[in-house]
Design an enzyme around this catalytic site. Sequence first.
Site, mmCIF file in Angstrom:
data_model
loop_
_atom_site.group_PDB
_atom_site.id
_atom_site.type_symbol
_atom_site.label_atom_id
_atom_site.label_comp_id
_atom_site.label_asym_id
_atom_site.label_seq_id
_atom_site.Cartn_x
_atom_site.Cartn_y
_atom_site.Cartn_z
ATOM 1 N N GLN A 49 25.236 52.518 69.648
ATOM 2 C CA GLN A 49 26.010 51.300 69.957
ATOM 3 C C GLN A 49 27.504 51.500 69.681
ATOM 4 O O GLN A 49 28.353 51.128 70.491
ATOM 5 C CB GLN A 49 25.467 50.136 69.123
ATOM 6 N N MET A 88 24.808 39.517 64.187
ATOM 7 C CA MET A 88 23.829 38.536 64.669
ATOM 8 C C MET A 88 23.292 37.740 63.479
ATOM 9 O O MET A 88 22.234 37.118 63.565
ATOM 10 C CB MET A 88 22.709 39.243 65.420
ATOM 11 N N GLY A 89 24.011 37.783 62.363
ATOM 12 C CA GLY A 89 23.612 36.994 61.193
ATOM 13 C C GLY A 89 22.477 37.642 60.422
ATOM 14 O O GLY A 89 22.201 38.827 60.570
ATOM 15 N N ASN A 90 21.840 36.828 59.563
ATOM 16 C CA ASN A 90 20.825 37.327 58.624
ATOM 17 C C ASN A 90 21.420 38.497 57.834
ATOM 18 O O ASN A 90 20.877 39.594 57.797
ATOM 19 C CB ASN A 90 19.544 37.728 59.364
ATOM 20 N N SER A 101 18.369 43.892 59.293
ATOM 21 C CA SER A 101 17.763 42.553 59.351
ATOM 22 C C SER A 101 16.279 42.657 59.711
ATOM 23 O O SER A 101 15.500 41.766 59.403
ATOM 24 C CB SER A 101 18.460 41.709 60.410
ATOM 25 N N ALA A 141 23.625 43.503 52.505
ATOM 26 C CA ALA A 141 24.738 44.219 51.869
ATOM 27 C C ALA A 141 25.455 45.154 52.851
ATOM 28 O O ALA A 141 26.643 45.445 52.676
ATOM 29 C CB ALA A 141 24.228 45.008 50.669
ATOM 30 N N GLY A 142 24.759 45.614 53.877
ATOM 31 C CA GLY A 142 25.400 46.465 54.891
ATOM 32 C C GLY A 142 26.505 45.693 55.603
ATOM 33 O O GLY A 142 27.613 46.208 55.808
ATOM 34 N N HIS A 143 26.201 44.443 55.981
ATOM 35 C CA HIS A 143 27.238 43.629 56.647
ATOM 36 C C HIS A 143 28.399 43.354 55.689
ATOM 37 O O HIS A 143 29.562 43.376 56.090
ATOM 38 C CB HIS A 143 26.657 42.288 57.092
HETATM 39 O O1 PAF Z 1 24.880 45.221 65.962
HETATM 40 C C1 PAF Z 1 24.684 44.011 66.204
HETATM 41 O O2 PAF Z 1 24.327 43.230 65.324
HETATM 42 C C2 PAF Z 1 24.871 43.503 67.626
HETATM 43 O O3 PAF Z 1 24.428 44.420 68.559
HETATM 44 C C3 PAF Z 1 26.297 43.047 67.924
HETATM 45 C C4 PAF Z 1 27.279 44.209 67.876
HETATM 46 C C5 PAF Z 1 26.712 41.969 66.939
HETATM 47 C C6 PAF Z 1 26.371 42.448 69.338
HETATM 48 O O4 PAF Z 1 25.548 41.343 69.465
#
Ligand code: PAF
Length: 282
Positions: free
Chosen positions: A155, A30-32, A188, A35-37
């Site tokens: 999730q 979802m952006g923002n 985030s 370093a984890g991403h």
């Molecule tokens: O983990 C997230 O950032 C969101 O839940 C995802 C998997 C991008 C779905 O919108």
Amino acid sequence: MLVVHTKKELDEHLAEWRRNDDHIALVPTMGNLHAGHVSLVQLAREHAERVVVSIFVNPAQFGENEDFDQYPRTLERDTRRLKKAAADLIFAPDVATMYPFGLQDATTVSVPRITENFCGASRPGHFDGVTGVVIRLFAMVQPDVAVFGQKDYQQQLVIRHMSLDLNLPVSIITGSTVREDDGLAMSSRNQYLSDAERSKAPLLYEVLSAVGTDLQNGRRDFEGLEAESISKLMDAGFGVDYFSIRRAQNLELPDRDCDELVVLAAVDLGGARLIDNTVITI
Ligand code: PAF
């Protein structure tokens, strides 16, 4: 690195990569980005020649009183980060691209059981929103692999369940949680914390880790461990939504002999909801 907003542009690039027999990895976000991403992008790169990162703040997974409006939209900064991380393409669609019939008439995919407790109980409709957007992204990108973070433990189990159950032709990979030096899981939402709250926040991981050590050392009074942990967090001013020891595989209640456990927690600190977990293999 390419940045595209429409399905048509996305399709053009994907078609070219497929002609070259490149494997494609998707990192949904979802952006923002933090370093984890970036670590998820690096992991994706180990599994595919091409890495697509989607950036979409998905309205369908936010409850009415949640932080959808407040959620930081930082596409320019995210683009710079992903360029450095050597992603190939950012897919940043608008709501109409993701939900062509509108949110009211969007098809939903509901995973039973595993979504009932924890974040599913506190955030009604949240996981239907997640599975709905993830299956759309899978249909649009048709990735060979998709990478999700362990921080959102429930999730990633829900997405694994959906993918296996519907025979989706994608392998799900889970990347480890990246932490600040003091142990706080990167998120985030950490930026919602005031300085005072930020300095308290690492207690969540300290308490989770202490429970992990107790379990490794043979403690099996799960309810006692949960109650002690909840007291520690509440005494320090955290609101505790849940703190629970479960079977790592399916979040069911464990028995004494279970050798793969997850300790899951969600807390409120100031206005911020923080979640974290630790997986224990005995
Ligand atoms: O983990 C997230 O950032 C969101 O839940 C995802 C998997 C991008 C779905 O919108």
